[in-house]
Design a protein around this motif. Structure first.
Motif: not given
Length: 382
Positions: A77-79, A111-115
């Motif tokens: 999430v940081t990346f 965006g989805n990796m973060g989601n």
């Protein structure tokens, strides 16, 4: 006392990450007209360009779950947050539609990796609190959407170009990451220590995915067709065409901040069942009584109905006993994503065959399906 303080720090940090992603996305959305004008894109070209974002999102779904299961949600999430905010700047300096397509693809991927990773973090914080708080995180995302739209309107009014606007957002985002990343949950919840990285979703996860599919289908319809409905069916004045969308967004955001309390009091199944009925009632009111005031009332109800479904489904999926949280969330998100994509074209197809009112009646049936599917879920979790 120390534990409670630590839990609050985790909750604030995860909330800040949700705010970051909502703020970045709405900032991009607020400047789409300016970027369209800059690149001289027709409506058809813009539609094709914008489609690259959900393509990137879809491609990243299995990758995100695998990475989170391997590396943990905190580093991912940081990346993703850093990448997402940096790529936002590239959207403002794209000089051709092909460059913009490539940037939007990566924007959707990040965006989805973060989601997936931030929802995994939210599942971790829920485990620390031992109660439902997922909806409040999604409420922060909605609040960030309003904030980003307001800032975008201000930037547009002052004549600031998208590039300098997005650089400003990047600076804010980096500040959030630097402060929040230190307080994210370091070790993800492990419901099953030996759960495989790739596995066919269990029956309970498939049911959750279908519930989210129906809800996202309704949500996608509201995003893309509420303005058209108010223009062509409600016959609202031009200045009020966006009133239905605003009403829907307001109640969706507000309801997310109280959904956790009602879930704690009445349970997952009852809240999801009630939410489906509220969606159906709101859409039928707008269809059967297409006057301005009644349509607004209907759209307000739809916002209430969809507000808690996806957060509650994510919360339940994250507690799966057959998969790690990241992989379970990715599996449910994959199913629900098709609902978000299918809703808008389905309405267009049915409207072309018959009318918009028929289209919205069919979408109302999806609300009923949420209630029916919820009857097959466990009372408390997946």
């Amino acid at each position: 006392m120390i534990s409670n303080y630590s839990n609050r720090q985790h909750r604030i940090a995860v909330s800040a990450i949700f705010f970051l992603f909502g703020f970045c996305f709405s900032s991009w959305a607020s400047r789409i007209p300016a970027i369209q004008q800059k690149l001289m894109l027709s409506e058809t070209e813009l539609g094709l360009v914008l489609f690259s974002l959900p393509v990137g999102l879809f491609v990243s779904l299995p990758i995100s779950g695998w990475l989170i299961a391997r590396k943990g949600s905190k580093p991912i999430v940081t990346f993703a947050a850093i990448c997402y905010s940096c790529i936002l700047v590239s959207l403002g300096i794209a000089e051709s539609k092909w460059v913009l397509i490539g940037c939007l693809f990566v924007f959707g991927l990040a965006g989805n990796m973060g989601n997936i990773s931030m929802n995994t973090q939210a599942v971790n914080v829920e485990a620390l609190y031992n109660r439902n708080i997922m909806a409040s995180f999604h409420g922060v995302w909605s609040l960030a959407g309003f904030t980003g739209a307001a800032v975008g309107t201000l930037m547009t009014a002052t004549g600031m170009t998208p590039f300098y606007h997005f650089v400003t957002i990047l600076a804010i985002a980096i500040g959030i990451v630097v402060v929040a990343s230190r307080h994210l949950v370091s070790v993800d919840l492990k419901s099953a220590e030996n759960a495989p990285i790739f596995a066919w979703p269990s029956k309970s996860l498939l049911t959750l995915g279908l519930i989210a599919f129906c809800s996202m289908l309704c949500e996608g319809a509201m995003f893309d067709w509420s303005g058209v409905y108010f223009k062509k069916v409600v016959l609202a004045r031009p200045s009020l065409v966006g009133a239905g969308y605003t009403a829907f967004m307001c109640t969706m955001a507000i309801s997310r901040f109280v959904a956790d309390y009602f879930t704690f009091r009445y349970g997952f199944k009852r809240i999801v069942q009630a939410s489906g009925l509220i969606i159906m009632s709101g859409l039928l009111i707008a269809v059967l009584f297409p006057a301005f005031s009644t349509a607004i009332a209907g759209f307000l109800l739809v916002g209430v109905g969809v507000s808690s479904i996806v957060p509650l489904v994510y919360s339940a999926a994250g507690r799966s006993k057959t998969m790690s949280p990241g992989v379970a969330l990715a599996a449910v998100s994959t199913i629900s994503f098709f609902g978000f994509l299918l809703g808008p074209p389905l309405i267009g197809l049915l409207a072309g065959i018959s009318s918009l009112r028929l289209s919205f009646t069919v979408i109302a049936f999806m609300g009923l399906m949420v209630t029916v599917l919820a009857s097959f879920t466990a009372e408390d979790r997946a």
